[in-house]
Design a protein around this motif. Structure first.
Motif, PDB file in Angstrom:
ATOM      1  N   ALA A  63     -20.299   0.394 -45.974  1.00 48.22           N
ATOM      2  CA  ALA A  63     -18.965  -0.127 -45.653  1.00 48.22           C
ATOM      3  C   ALA A  63     -18.460  -1.026 -46.764  1.00 48.22           C
ATOM      4  CB  ALA A  63     -18.995  -0.886 -44.326  1.00 48.22           C
ATOM      5  N   THR A  64     -19.379  -1.654 -47.474  1.00 49.63           N
ATOM      6  CA  THR A  64     -18.979  -2.493 -48.614  1.00 49.63           C
ATOM      7  C   THR A  64     -18.285  -1.632 -49.669  1.00 49.63           C
ATOM      8  OG1 THR A  64     -20.846  -3.941 -48.171  1.00 49.63           O
ATOM      9  CG2 THR A  64     -19.847  -4.106 -50.361  1.00 49.63           C
ATOM     10  N   SER A  65     -18.893  -0.475 -49.991  1.00 47.56           N
ATOM     11  CA  SER A  65     -18.255   0.463 -50.928  1.00 47.56           C
ATOM     12  C   SER A  65     -16.921   0.946 -50.366  1.00 47.56           C
ATOM     13  CB  SER A  65     -19.146   1.685 -51.165  1.00 47.56           C
ATOM     14  OG  SER A  65     -20.416   1.300 -51.617  1.00 47.56           O
TER      15      SER A  65
ATOM     16  N   SER B 255     -16.247  -2.295 -38.932  1.00 46.72           N
ATOM     17  CA  SER B 255     -17.705  -2.175 -39.063  1.00 46.72           C
ATOM     18  C   SER B 255     -18.415  -2.379 -37.727  1.00 46.72           C
ATOM     19  CB  SER B 255     -18.232  -3.192 -40.079  1.00 46.72           C
ATOM     20  OG  SER B 255     -17.776  -2.868 -41.370  1.00 46.72           O
ATOM     21  N   HIS B 256     -17.779  -3.161 -36.823  1.00 47.97           N
ATOM     22  CA  HIS B 256     -18.385  -3.454 -35.516  1.00 47.97           C
ATOM     23  C   HIS B 256     -17.827  -2.555 -34.415  1.00 47.97           C
ATOM     24  CE1 HIS B 256     -18.932  -8.010 -36.730  1.00 47.97           C
ATOM     25  NE2 HIS B 256     -19.434  -7.172 -37.615  1.00 47.97           N
ATOM     26  N   ALA B 257     -16.954  -1.639 -34.745  1.00 48.23           N
ATOM     27  CA  ALA B 257     -16.063  -1.170 -33.673  1.00 48.23           C
ATOM     28  C   ALA B 257     -15.964   0.333 -33.476  1.00 48.23           C
ATOM     29  CB  ALA B 257     -14.668  -1.743 -33.902  1.00 48.23           C
TER      30      ALA B 257
ATOM     31  N   VAL C 222     -28.106  -2.081 -37.822  1.00 49.24           N
ATOM     32  CA  VAL C 222     -27.751  -2.967 -36.702  1.00 49.24           C
ATOM     33  C   VAL C 222     -26.416  -2.598 -36.057  1.00 49.24           C
ATOM     34  CG1 VAL C 222     -29.044  -4.981 -37.516  1.00 49.24           C
ATOM     35  CG2 VAL C 222     -26.628  -4.742 -38.124  1.00 49.24           C
ATOM     36  N   LYS C 223     -25.631  -1.726 -36.689  1.00 51.84           N
ATOM     37  CA  LYS C 223     -24.295  -1.403 -36.179  1.00 51.84           C
ATOM     38  C   LYS C 223     -24.384  -0.367 -35.060  1.00 51.84           C
ATOM     39  CE  LYS C 223     -22.765  -4.311 -39.206  1.00 51.84           C
ATOM     40  NZ  LYS C 223     -22.227  -4.129 -40.526  1.00 51.84           N
ATOM     41  N   LEU C 224     -23.247   0.199 -34.646  1.00 48.30           N
ATOM     42  CA  LEU C 224     -23.215   1.027 -33.431  1.00 48.30           C
ATOM     43  C   LEU C 224     -23.977   2.340 -33.580  1.00 48.30           C
ATOM     44  CD1 LEU C 224     -21.654  -0.478 -31.283  1.00 48.30           C
ATOM     45  CD2 LEU C 224     -20.507  -0.863 -33.466  1.00 48.30           C
TER      46      LEU C 224
HETATM   47  C1  LIG Z   1     -21.895  -4.874 -41.801  1.00 48.77           C
HETATM   48  C2  LIG Z   1     -20.523  -5.276 -42.200  1.00 48.77           C
HETATM   49  C3  LIG Z   1     -19.954  -4.932 -43.431  1.00 48.77           C
HETATM   50  C4  LIG Z   1     -20.743  -4.273 -44.517  1.00 48.77           C
HETATM   51  O1  LIG Z   1     -21.342  -3.108 -44.113  1.00 48.77           O
HETATM   52  P1  LIG Z   1     -22.410  -2.364 -45.048  1.00 48.77           P
HETATM   53  O2  LIG Z   1     -22.381  -0.966 -44.516  1.00 48.77           O
HETATM   54  O3  LIG Z   1     -23.715  -3.050 -44.798  1.00 48.77           O
HETATM   55  O4  LIG Z   1     -21.972  -2.467 -46.440  1.00 48.77           O
HETATM   56  C5  LIG Z   1     -18.639  -5.262 -43.674  1.00 48.77           C
HETATM   57  N1  LIG Z   1     -17.907  -5.922 -42.762  1.00 48.77           N
HETATM   58  C6  LIG Z   1     -18.422  -6.294 -41.580  1.00 48.77           C
HETATM   59  C7  LIG Z   1     -17.546  -7.012 -40.606  1.00 48.77           C
HETATM   60  C8  LIG Z   1     -19.750  -6.000 -41.265  1.00 48.77           C
HETATM   61  O5  LIG Z   1     -20.268  -6.402 -40.101  1.00 48.77           O
END
Ligand SMILES: *Cc1c(COP(=O)(O)O)cnc(C)c1O
Length: 387
Positions: A59-61, A164-166, A192-194
């Protein structure tokens, strides 16, 4: 009774189907740049009602490419919530832009539309309106996207949803990620995400031009597409780099895991709701603020953050829970209070609601496989620690 293992705040659920899906790719012709990534992209786009999906390696990329695709650069400014992971604002700095923070709503812990409007009024007077605003759907609950869209129309900024959380959540009955109120939505598939792909991220958009730019940028800015090349191709071996991109590609093993996990997303979210309801009930009498769920949102419930009314007890309660094997966490340290951001000139006090929330916040364990017995133990230790 203490459990035999540590209880993390979040963790993946991997089944036999997931393992078989990855093995199948490992036995196939393509480990990367094969057919599974486009299948995963199409599946996420379809499940979120978006036109296009572009998978990347995190998600950073994804956030970085989203900013580039919307033309963010030096001299521009990006605003986000301080109650997020550092990646939500680092993406602006990667592009050479300035970043700033909009305080949160004390009930949802999401970006406050009122605070955003006040900051926009001031910024307009100073001639420093943001080019991009990144609302973060904290803990899985949607931001007030209608309110933010209204302000975007008035002040001319672009919107990237950090979802990222949703993934799996809904806003006003529609899936998060459909980009009805935004230019681009970003998802994370960290364990740790969904749902997870190990590491991984994905962008959704309804704009064909943005999707084309994102696809090119995730692979060095290179293209062979007739509509994208800028010079005549010399031969069948030719490709053209037309801008400076990166290697942010997702592998086909990751995409296979993602596809398989996506099948269980709705079930995962239901499991999270059942566990959150248990906490709501069992924690109701304690001197803590429980997570508020707004009527506009069906949260994916990535996190279950509680806020101690007596913030002076936070450290001790946190330590006692960790000592008991419960790996509680805190989401989030306001981004601008990080040493790197303080060096950029940010100072404590910038977003008082965010700092107030942070002072008492503890994230309790929440994930699909968390058992009732484990939850009872978490609640018991929390009660003891609060005494
Ligand atoms: C986890 C997270 C990211 C980054 O996600 P990665 O896939 O680890 O790079 C960005 N924003 C939020 C809000 C996150 O929780």
């Amino acid at each position: 009774m203490p459990p035999s293992e540590f209880i993390p705040y979040g963790r993946q659920s991997i089944g036999d189907d997931d393992i078989a899906a990855v093995v199948e790719v490992l036995r196939s012709e393509f480990l990367t740049q094969g057919p599974t990534v486009p299948r995963f992209e199409a599946a996420v786009a379809s499940s979120t009602d978006a036109k296009f999906g572009v998978a990347v390696n995190s998600a950073t990329s994804a956030l970085h490419l989203a900013c580039l695709a919307l033309g963010l650069g030096p001299g521009d400014s990006l605003w986000t919530s301080p109650n997020t992971f550092v990646a939500s604002s680092n993406c602006g700095l990667y592009c050479g832009a300035e970043v700033d923070f909009v305080d949160i709503d004390p009930r949802t812990y999401n970006m406050s539309v009122m605070a955003l409007e006040e900051k926009l009024i001031q910024a307009e007077q100073l001639g420093r309106l943001p080019k991009i605003v990144i609302p973060v759907h904290f803990a899985g609950q949607s931001c007030d996207m209608r309110g933010i869209r209204t302000l975007a129309n008035r002040y001319g900024f672009r919107i990237i949803e950090d979802a990222s959380h949703a993934i799996g959540g809904r806003y006003l009955g529609e899936p998060i990620g459909n980009c009805q109120y935004s230019d681009i939505t970003v998802f994370s598939f960290h364990p740790v995400k969904l749902i997870t792909t190990g590491e991984g991220g994905l962008l959704t958009t309804n704009d064909a031009n943005i999707a084309t730019i994102l696809r090119r940028l995730r692979s060095h800015g290179i293209t062979r597409e007739p509509g994208e090349i800028v010079e005549k191709m010399e031969g069948g071996w030719s490709y053209q780099q037309i801008e400076l991109g990166y290697n942010y590609r997702m592998t086909d093993m990751q995409a296979a895991l993602g596809l398989s996990q996506l099948n269980r997303l709705d079930e995962f979210v239901l499991h999270r709701h059942a566990r959150a309801e248990r906490y709501d009930e069992w924690l109701a009498a304690l001197p803590i603020q429980l997570p508020y769920q707004g009527a506009d949102s069906y949260s994916a419930l990535h996190l279950y953050p509680i806020v101690l009314k007596d913030t002076t007890r936070r450290r001790d309660v946190f330590d006692q829970m960790r000592k008991a094997g419960i790996l509680v966490n805190v989401h989030y340290i306001p981004v601008y209070t990080q040493p790197y951001y303080r060096k950029l000139g940010f100072q404590a006090g910038l977003c008082p609601e965010s700092e107030r929330y942070y002072a008492g916040a503890i994230t309790l364990p929440l994930y699909p496989a968390l058992t009732g017995e484990q939850q009872r133990y978490v609640v018991e230790i929390l009660k003891q620690a609060l005494q």
